[in-house]
Design a protein around this motif. Structure first.
Motif, short mmCIF file in Angstrom:
data_model
loop_
_atom_site.label_atom_id
_atom_site.label_comp_id
_atom_site.label_asym_id
_atom_site.label_seq_id
_atom_site.Cartn_x
_atom_site.Cartn_y
_atom_site.Cartn_z
N CYS A 20 0.84 -1.21 0.00
CA CYS A 20 0.00 0.00 0.00
C CYS A 20 0.87 1.25 0.00
O CYS A 20 0.56 2.23 -0.69
N GLY A 21 1.95 1.23 0.77
CA GLY A 21 2.87 2.36 0.80
C GLY A 21 3.51 2.59 -0.56
O GLY A 21 3.67 3.74 -1.00
N TRP A 22 3.84 1.50 -1.25
CA TRP A 22 4.43 1.61 -2.58
C TRP A 22 3.43 2.24 -3.55
O TRP A 22 3.80 3.13 -4.33
N ARG A 23 2.18 1.80 -3.49
CA ARG A 23 1.15 2.36 -4.38
C ARG A 23 0.98 3.86 -4.15
O ARG A 23 0.86 4.64 -5.10
N GLU A 24 0.98 4.26 -2.88
CA GLU A 24 0.80 5.67 -2.56
C GLU A 24 1.99 6.51 -3.03
O GLU A 24 1.83 7.59 -3.61
N MET A 25 3.21 6.01 -2.81
CA MET A 25 4.40 6.74 -3.25
C MET A 25 4.44 6.85 -4.77
O MET A 25 4.80 7.87 -5.33
N ARG A 26 4.04 5.79 -5.45
CA ARG A 26 4.02 5.79 -6.92
C ARG A 26 2.96 6.77 -7.44
O ARG A 26 3.19 7.48 -8.41
N ARG A 27 1.83 6.82 -6.78
CA ARG A 27 0.77 7.76 -7.17
C ARG A 27 1.26 9.20 -7.03
O ARG A 27 1.06 10.03 -7.91
N ARG A 28 1.92 9.49 -5.91
CA ARG A 28 2.43 10.85 -5.69
C ARG A 28 3.50 11.21 -6.71
O ARG A 28 3.52 12.34 -7.21
#
Length: 155
Positions: free
Chosen positions: A132-140
């Motif tokens: 989930c952290g990876w998805r959020e960082m990638r989105r940003r």
């Protein structure tokens, strides 16, 4: 002011202390005519369609500073970036900072102090919080690279 070459863009960014956003865009095109040399070069591996690719450099506000030459869709982003001289400009302007998308990861590996790339995808057996952290960082990172504020939109 017109910025016609990557050299102009990097000189401007160095003088104004601007962080660049480098991204490749694909545009769907009609299939080239039969018996045309290099016809299969236009088929993109990612989109599985006939495309043309363009490298685009933007500033931190999302304004397009330079758009490179069109190239066939089969060519990798990294190859296009090298043929357009962007890696050489990063060598010449060692104080420059740039943010890139996943297609230019090799550039981030070559210039770790200058270029930031989105984080690598965690392995399948990684914890849920890490994914989930990876998805959020990638989105940003994508929002920054695109130069757009996507308020209220899901990705």
């Amino acid at each position: 002011m017109r910025l016609r070459t990557p050299a102009d863009v990097f000189a401007y960014a160095a003088a104004e202390n601007v962080t660049l956003r480098i991204d490749g865009t694909e545009t769907q095109v009609r299939r080239p005519k039969v018996h045309r040399p290099g016809r299969c070069a236009f088929v993109s591996g990612r989109k599985k369609q006939n495309t043309m690719k363009t490298t685009t450099i933007r500033d931190s506000l999302g304004r397009t500073l330079w758009s490179g030459a069109d190239r066939p869709g089969r060519m990798h982003d990294q190859t296009g970036m090298r043929t357009e001289g962007i890696a050489e400009q990063l060598r010449l302007h060692s104080q420059m900072k740039a943010e890139i998308d996943e297609g230019y990861r090799g550039l981030a590996n070559e210039f770790p102090d200058q270029v930031s790339a989105p984080p690598k995808k965690p392995k399948e057996d990684a914890q849920l919080g890490e994914q989930c952290g990876w998805r959020e960082m990638r989105r940003r990172q994508g929002m920054v690279t695109d130069g757009l504020l996507r308020v209220g939109r899901r990705r």
